[in-house]
Write an enzyme that holds these catalytic residues in place. Sequence first.
Site, PDB file in Angstrom:
ATOM      1  N   ARG A   1       0.834  -1.199   0.000  1.00 36.51           N
ATOM      2  CA  ARG A   1       0.000   0.000   0.000  1.00 36.51           C
ATOM      3  C   ARG A   1       0.865   1.243   0.000  1.00 36.51           C
ATOM      4  O   ARG A   1       1.849   1.323   0.742  1.00 36.51           O
ATOM      5  CB  ARG A   1      -0.884  -0.001   1.245  1.00 36.51           C
ATOM      6  CG  ARG A   1      -1.976   1.037   1.247  1.00 36.51           C
ATOM      7  CD  ARG A   1      -2.629   1.152   2.610  1.00 36.51           C
ATOM      8  NE  ARG A   1      -2.910  -0.135   3.220  1.00 36.51           N
ATOM      9  CZ  ARG A   1      -3.066  -0.289   4.531  1.00 36.51           C
ATOM     10  NH1 ARG A   1      -2.963   0.739   5.336  1.00 36.51           N
ATOM     11  NH2 ARG A   1      -3.337  -1.478   5.021  1.00 36.51           N
TER      12      ARG A   1
ATOM     13  N   SER B   1      -8.388   0.203  -0.262  1.00 38.21           N
ATOM     14  CA  SER B   1      -9.160  -0.154   0.923  1.00 38.21           C
ATOM     15  C   SER B   1      -9.907   1.053   1.482  1.00 38.21           C
ATOM     16  O   SER B   1     -10.659   1.714   0.774  1.00 38.21           O
ATOM     17  CB  SER B   1      -8.237  -0.800   1.959  1.00 38.21           C
ATOM     18  OG  SER B   1      -8.974  -1.331   3.030  1.00 38.21           O
ATOM     19  N   HIS B   2      -9.680   1.364   2.745  1.00 39.12           N
ATOM     20  CA  HIS B   2     -10.371   2.460   3.428  1.00 39.12           C
ATOM     21  C   HIS B   2      -9.532   3.733   3.461  1.00 39.12           C
ATOM     22  O   HIS B   2      -9.909   4.700   4.128  1.00 39.12           O
ATOM     23  CB  HIS B   2     -10.675   2.046   4.873  1.00 39.12           C
ATOM     24  CG  HIS B   2      -9.426   1.763   5.653  1.00 39.12           C
ATOM     25  ND1 HIS B   2      -8.661   0.629   5.438  1.00 39.12           N
ATOM     26  CD2 HIS B   2      -8.782   2.472   6.608  1.00 39.12           C
ATOM     27  CE1 HIS B   2      -7.607   0.667   6.237  1.00 39.12           C
ATOM     28  NE2 HIS B   2      -7.664   1.768   6.961  1.00 39.12           N
TER      29      HIS B   2
ATOM     30  N   LYS C   1      -3.998  -6.426  -2.430  1.00 36.79           N
ATOM     31  CA  LYS C   1      -4.248  -7.494  -1.469  1.00 36.79           C
ATOM     32  C   LYS C   1      -4.177  -8.811  -2.224  1.00 36.79           C
ATOM     33  O   LYS C   1      -4.692  -8.915  -3.342  1.00 36.79           O
ATOM     34  CB  LYS C   1      -5.621  -7.320  -0.808  1.00 36.79           C
ATOM     35  CG  LYS C   1      -5.734  -6.086   0.073  1.00 36.79           C
ATOM     36  CD  LYS C   1      -7.120  -5.970   0.707  1.00 36.79           C
ATOM     37  CE  LYS C   1      -7.195  -4.752   1.621  1.00 36.79           C
ATOM     38  NZ  LYS C   1      -8.542  -4.611   2.247  1.00 36.79           N
TER      39      LYS C   1
ATOM     40  N   ASP D   1     -16.667   0.115   3.674  1.00 38.50           N
ATOM     41  CA  ASP D   1     -15.467   0.873   3.308  1.00 38.50           C
ATOM     42  C   ASP D   1     -15.243   0.801   1.804  1.00 38.50           C
ATOM     43  O   ASP D   1     -16.066   0.270   1.052  1.00 38.50           O
ATOM     44  CB  ASP D   1     -14.252   0.398   4.104  1.00 38.50           C
ATOM     45  CG  ASP D   1     -13.712  -0.940   3.637  1.00 38.50           C
ATOM     46  OD1 ASP D   1     -14.493  -1.761   3.108  1.00 38.50           O
ATOM     47  OD2 ASP D   1     -12.501  -1.189   3.789  1.00 38.50           O
TER      48      ASP D   1
ATOM     49  N   ASP E   1     -13.407  -0.896  -0.191  1.00 42.94           N
ATOM     50  CA  ASP E   1     -13.338  -2.167  -0.920  1.00 42.94           C
ATOM     51  C   ASP E   1     -14.225  -3.244  -0.317  1.00 42.94           C
ATOM     52  O   ASP E   1     -14.072  -4.427  -0.628  1.00 42.94           O
ATOM     53  CB  ASP E   1     -11.888  -2.657  -1.045  1.00 42.94           C
ATOM     54  CG  ASP E   1     -11.299  -3.141   0.275  1.00 42.94           C
ATOM     55  OD1 ASP E   1     -11.653  -2.580   1.334  1.00 42.94           O
ATOM     56  OD2 ASP E   1     -10.460  -4.058   0.253  1.00 42.94           O
TER      57      ASP E   1
ATOM     58  N   ASP F   1     -14.706  -4.695   2.651  1.00 42.04           N
ATOM     59  CA  ASP F   1     -14.388  -5.728   3.637  1.00 42.04           C
ATOM     60  C   ASP F   1     -14.530  -5.243   5.078  1.00 42.04           C
ATOM     61  O   ASP F   1     -14.369  -6.031   6.016  1.00 42.04           O
ATOM     62  CB  ASP F   1     -12.999  -6.330   3.394  1.00 42.04           C
ATOM     63  CG  ASP F   1     -11.865  -5.322   3.482  1.00 42.04           C
ATOM     64  OD1 ASP F   1     -12.111  -4.149   3.852  1.00 42.04           O
ATOM     65  OD2 ASP F   1     -10.710  -5.707   3.180  1.00 42.04           O
ATOM     66  N   ARG F   2     -14.858  -3.962   5.286  1.00 42.92           N
ATOM     67  CA  ARG F   2     -15.127  -3.431   6.622  1.00 42.92           C
ATOM     68  C   ARG F   2     -16.592  -3.016   6.710  1.00 42.92           C
ATOM     69  O   ARG F   2     -17.097  -2.334   5.817  1.00 42.92           O
ATOM     70  CB  ARG F   2     -14.266  -2.202   6.922  1.00 42.92           C
ATOM     71  CG  ARG F   2     -12.784  -2.475   7.013  1.00 42.92           C
ATOM     72  CD  ARG F   2     -12.055  -1.181   7.354  1.00 42.92           C
ATOM     73  NE  ARG F   2     -10.624  -1.396   7.526  1.00 42.92           N
ATOM     74  CZ  ARG F   2      -9.872  -0.759   8.417  1.00 42.92           C
ATOM     75  NH1 ARG F   2     -10.413   0.158   9.214  1.00 42.92           N
ATOM     76  NH2 ARG F   2      -8.593  -1.012   8.521  1.00 42.92           N
TER      77      ARG F   2
ATOM     78  N   HIS G   1     -13.585  -5.644  10.310  1.00 39.92           N
ATOM     79  CA  HIS G   1     -13.467  -6.892   9.561  1.00 39.92           C
ATOM     80  C   HIS G   1     -14.176  -8.005  10.342  1.00 39.92           C
ATOM     81  O   HIS G   1     -13.880  -8.219  11.519  1.00 39.92           O
ATOM     82  CB  HIS G   1     -11.998  -7.274   9.368  1.00 39.92           C
ATOM     83  CG  HIS G   1     -11.236  -6.336   8.502  1.00 39.92           C
ATOM     84  ND1 HIS G   1     -11.170  -6.472   7.137  1.00 39.92           N
ATOM     85  CD2 HIS G   1     -10.495  -5.243   8.794  1.00 39.92           C
ATOM     86  CE1 HIS G   1     -10.425  -5.500   6.624  1.00 39.92           C
ATOM     87  NE2 HIS G   1     -10.004  -4.738   7.616  1.00 39.92           N
TER      88      HIS G   1
END
Length: 469
Positions: A17, A111-112, A121, A250, A252, A254-255, A337
């Site tokens: 990242r 992501s977030h 990822k 979020d 992507d 996943d949260r 998560h």
Amino acid sequence: MTAHRFHPSILREYDIRGVFGETLSADDARAVGRSFGSVVRSRGGARVAVGCDGRISTPVLEHALVEGLTASGVDVVRIGLGPSPMLYFAATPGSGGLAPEVQGGVQVTGSHNPANHNGFKMVLEGAAFFGSDIVDLGRIAEEGAWTSGNGRVEDADVSAAYVDCLIGVLDGIGLDVLQGLAIGWDAGNGAAGPLIKALTARLPGRHVLLHTSVDGHFPNHHPDPTVEANLTDLRHAVAAGSLDFGLAFDGDGDRIGAVDGRGRVLWADQLLAIYAEEVLRERPKSTIIADVKASSTLFARIAELGGTPLMWKTGHSPIKSKMKETLAPLAGEMSGHMFFADRYFGYDDALYAAVRLIAATVRLGKSVTQMRDAMPEMVTTPELRFAVPRERKATAVAEVLQNLRTDGAEVNDTDGVRVDTADGWWLLRSSNTEDVLVVRAESADQGGLDRLMAEVDTRLAAVGIRRPA
């Protein structure tokens, strides 16, 4: 391209990242593809799925990643725009996705994180690819120890199969019982938006959708549902529409974040308590895992429900690995998560978690608001993060731990130091992804919390660190 050196900041514990145009470039993406493809081939694999989020820099990075993968001799199956869990679904054996025809997967996603961030990822052979695996990618790139070949590229659409899988959560409930529910969904202009539209179109009840158009500028709010300020739009929608509860995601997917019908936030450990009640009804005495930042009331609740609570390290990859080791059907962490191995595949999927929350309200016969009402009210800090030099962050925690042990304090060193006192508990840990120390504390009242934070500051001062006010 004979070798490549990554910026030292982008090879993280759980993913790769960086800031596009500063620490992350198309050349980095190409090198990630070459290196990951070489690892896949060294393990006998030949095909990799590639997915991506909706950030402005994603098309450039995805193109370069695919170039690197194919140059390593790996065939690529592009699944296109979607949440990270859809990529995991595609690459997980037995899911109904693309495995075992694909042996690994890479999601291009920030992501977030802020809009100018991006990254990758990865999963391989149905397992998280993290820690030493990512370090090894850096070594392979720096040595130019890449395999070579001419991989092929094809496209595949797994979105319908993925949504079918999510809907399958409700098997045995009968969709008609959902007719009376009213739910808000805030996609935050992230990659989950189109899938949320497809999912809710198949669910009975009333669904109010916010910010489902994918926009890498994130014009409405930052795409992190674990930050309370980012839930303002969802709270307003719940109040205006008299909704039963609201869900947020979020960048992507996943949260997960949530608010009840009164607009109160359900933090991740509170959501996990709801999930645990449902899971433990069918799987009594099971191990339920939460990270070290979770409330003590969660661990007590799991035990009260007849489960075995297990405190573990923060981070989606360590949690996934511990689940496999302990055969835990459920785990979660304060970052939002949620991991279900109960009727699912063990990876973090916020859309799946959303449907499981809907299912829990039906199976438990209680509204989300009623379940929130029953939870003990604790006084907690948010996650307090402050910068320290990279070379100092880990040694500082070790020094605090040594001092605590010398003083005979009750310490859990699973991930940093978590200290229980008569007032509650406090946590100090070193972030795995940034050059920061993290503090969190919880008490039954404000006076107890003030005393806990005073102890934290005293312990930090003893090793030469001052926490910003």
